[in-house]
Design an enzyme around this catalytic site. Structure first.
Site, PDB file in Angstrom:
ATOM      1  N   ARG A  55      -8.268   6.001  -5.404  1.00  0.00           N
ATOM      2  CA  ARG A  55      -8.370   4.765  -5.791  1.00  0.00           C
ATOM      3  C   ARG A  55      -9.076   3.952  -4.912  1.00  0.00           C
ATOM      4  O   ARG A  55      -9.723   3.975  -3.884  1.00  0.00           O
ATOM      5  CB  ARG A  55      -6.851   4.383  -5.910  1.00  0.00           C
ATOM      6  CG  ARG A  55      -5.696   4.652  -4.984  1.00  0.00           C
ATOM      7  CD  ARG A  55      -5.588   3.978  -3.861  1.00  0.00           C
ATOM      8  NE  ARG A  55      -6.063   2.641  -3.618  1.00  0.00           N
ATOM      9  CZ  ARG A  55      -6.613   2.135  -2.727  1.00  0.00           C
ATOM     10  NH1 ARG A  55      -7.086   2.743  -1.708  1.00  0.00           N
ATOM     11  NH2 ARG A  55      -6.863   0.787  -2.740  1.00  0.00           N
ATOM     12  N   ASP A 246     -11.773  -5.256  -8.549  1.00  0.00           N
ATOM     13  CA  ASP A 246     -12.139  -4.249  -9.431  1.00  0.00           C
ATOM     14  C   ASP A 246     -13.134  -4.525 -10.231  1.00  0.00           C
ATOM     15  O   ASP A 246     -13.772  -3.615 -11.165  1.00  0.00           O
ATOM     16  CB  ASP A 246     -10.815  -3.597 -10.185  1.00  0.00           C
ATOM     17  CG  ASP A 246      -9.909  -2.815  -9.217  1.00  0.00           C
ATOM     18  OD1 ASP A 246     -10.175  -1.565  -9.261  1.00  0.00           O
ATOM     19  OD2 ASP A 246      -9.215  -3.279  -8.487  1.00  0.00           O
ATOM     20  N   LYS A 257      -5.993  -6.372  -7.469  1.00  0.00           N
ATOM     21  CA  LYS A 257      -4.537  -5.738  -7.535  1.00  0.00           C
ATOM     22  C   LYS A 257      -3.584  -7.009  -7.786  1.00  0.00           C
ATOM     23  O   LYS A 257      -3.836  -7.925  -7.128  1.00  0.00           O
ATOM     24  CB  LYS A 257      -4.302  -4.939  -6.059  1.00  0.00           C
ATOM     25  CG  LYS A 257      -2.795  -4.366  -6.036  1.00  0.00           C
ATOM     26  CD  LYS A 257      -2.646  -3.617  -7.329  1.00  0.00           C
ATOM     27  CE  LYS A 257      -3.731  -2.071  -7.340  1.00  0.00           C
ATOM     28  NZ  LYS A 257      -3.498  -1.459  -8.511  1.00  0.00           N
TER      29      LYS A 257
END
Length: 365
Positions: A55, A246, A257
């Protein structure tokens, strides 16, 4: 296989070409066990990305590039059209594993362009070109993260307190990380940063990963619960917030997040600058603003059961579990890229960053 050595000694993602595998650190086992796993099938690669065994936007991109190369390597045909059709099928499957992280589709699209641009090549030649491109993506990631670290380091001074949320460190990239790159470079220079790592509920990436890798590197790191960020800022212990992302929209809105937007709102209250560390591969100028970013919804068990011996919520209670939130561009002091630091208005400065990138690439630098 279980390894008991310093986490910093291992690559987050690597290519084992001899065994046709992508090798990753299984991050779901950290910090208790450092375990390397080999991914060979499309299902294994998809699962590893979806289940967060690998991740972090840069690491996902590298894993996807190596993964699609391994899958392409196994396509048994000499016909270009058949090869491309099967490649595209596998590419679209991998791309479905994580909808929010733009690096996933970016890396897969970049690999696809290798095939499109070289339609005159034989299938064996195409496979070698794909391998070369996948390795190049990882090598670029290392350079990009270090450069982001250098720009980020210019925003702080020795002895500063830095707060970070989630994990945008080495475990989220090939080396250095994005948000932690200034911290690691500062560590090399003896800056003596004091770092506060949010635990990052519900998956605890800050506790399990960021605190783990920073501590292993000798950084002065203090783990705090997510709801303690206001206290440490009010106490004057934090001079800057560095987080990864992201996806960055064209107007500077940033998906990261879940909980990042809370940190940014609190930081504004206490006049602490928030910096987004974003490789240009994470900036999506085709997405106009944060409202257009698809936010992944994850299983309720991550909140109610995942880290407990016994269920920590009543049976049947409703659970809302978005993996990300969007931080409004008005809360962001700067977006740190490998081509410089973008400032508001981001709709203009991000375009300037890409213009600089295109000019440098055109010069072959």
């Amino acid at each position: 296989m279980e390894i008991q050595r310093n986490i910093m000694d291992y690559d987050t993602v690597s290519l084992d070409d001899d065994n046709s595998a992508v090798v990753i650190i299984d991050q779901t086992k950290l910090p208790g066990n450092i375990e390397l796993i080999s991914l060979k099938t499309a299902q294994e690669i998809w699962d590893a990305i979806y289940l967060l065994q690998v991740r972090g936007a840069p690491a996902i991109g590298v894993a996807a590039a190596y993964g699609i190369y391994i899958l392409a390597k196994g396509i048994d045909t000499q016909d270009y059209d058949t090869f491309y059709a099967e490649f595209k099928k596998q590419k679209e499957y991998l791309d479905s594993s994580r909808p929010t992280a733009v690096n996933l589709s970016w890396a897969l699209n970049r690999m696809e362009q290798v095939i499109i641009r070289n339609s005159d090549k034989t299938v064996p030649e195409l496979k070698q070109l794909l391998k070369k491109e996948s390795i190049k993506i990882q090598e670029e990631d290392i350079r990009v993260c270090r450069t982001i670290g250098e720009y980020g380091l210019s925003l702080v001074k020795p002895g500063d307190g830095i707060l970070t949320h989630c994990n945008a460190g080495k475990l989220a990239a090939s080396k250095y990380g994005t948000a932690t790159a200034p911290i690691y470079l500062g560590q090399e220079k003896g800056y003596g940063f004091r770092v506060f790592a949010d635990e990052t509920r519900p998956l605890l990436q800050g506790a399990r990963l960021t605190a783990f890798e920073l501590y292993a590197s000798g950084v002065d790191v203090t783990l705090i619960c997510d709801n303690m960020s206001a206290t440490v800022m009010k106490n004057g212990w934090v001079n800057a917030v560095f987080v990864g992302c992201d996806r960055v929209a064209a107007n500077g809105d940033t998906a990261n997040k879940i909980g990042t937007s809370v940190v940014a709102a609190v930081a504004k209250q206490y006049q602490v600058p928030v910096y987004i560390c974003a490789p240009t591969s994470t900036i999506d100028l085709s997405t106009p603003n944060g409202d257009a970013i698809k936010i992944e919804q994850r299983k309720p068990e991550e909140v109610t059961e995942m880290w407990y011996q016994e269920r920590m919520a009543p049976e049947g209670v409703k659970v809302f579990n978005p993996a990300f939130d969007v931080t409004d561009h008005s809360l962001i002091a700067g977006i740190v890229t490998e081509y410089g630091i973008a400032r508001a208005p981001y709709s203009e400065s991000l375009k300037e960053i890409f213009a600089k990138k295109e000019a440098i690439e055109a010069e072959g630098v």
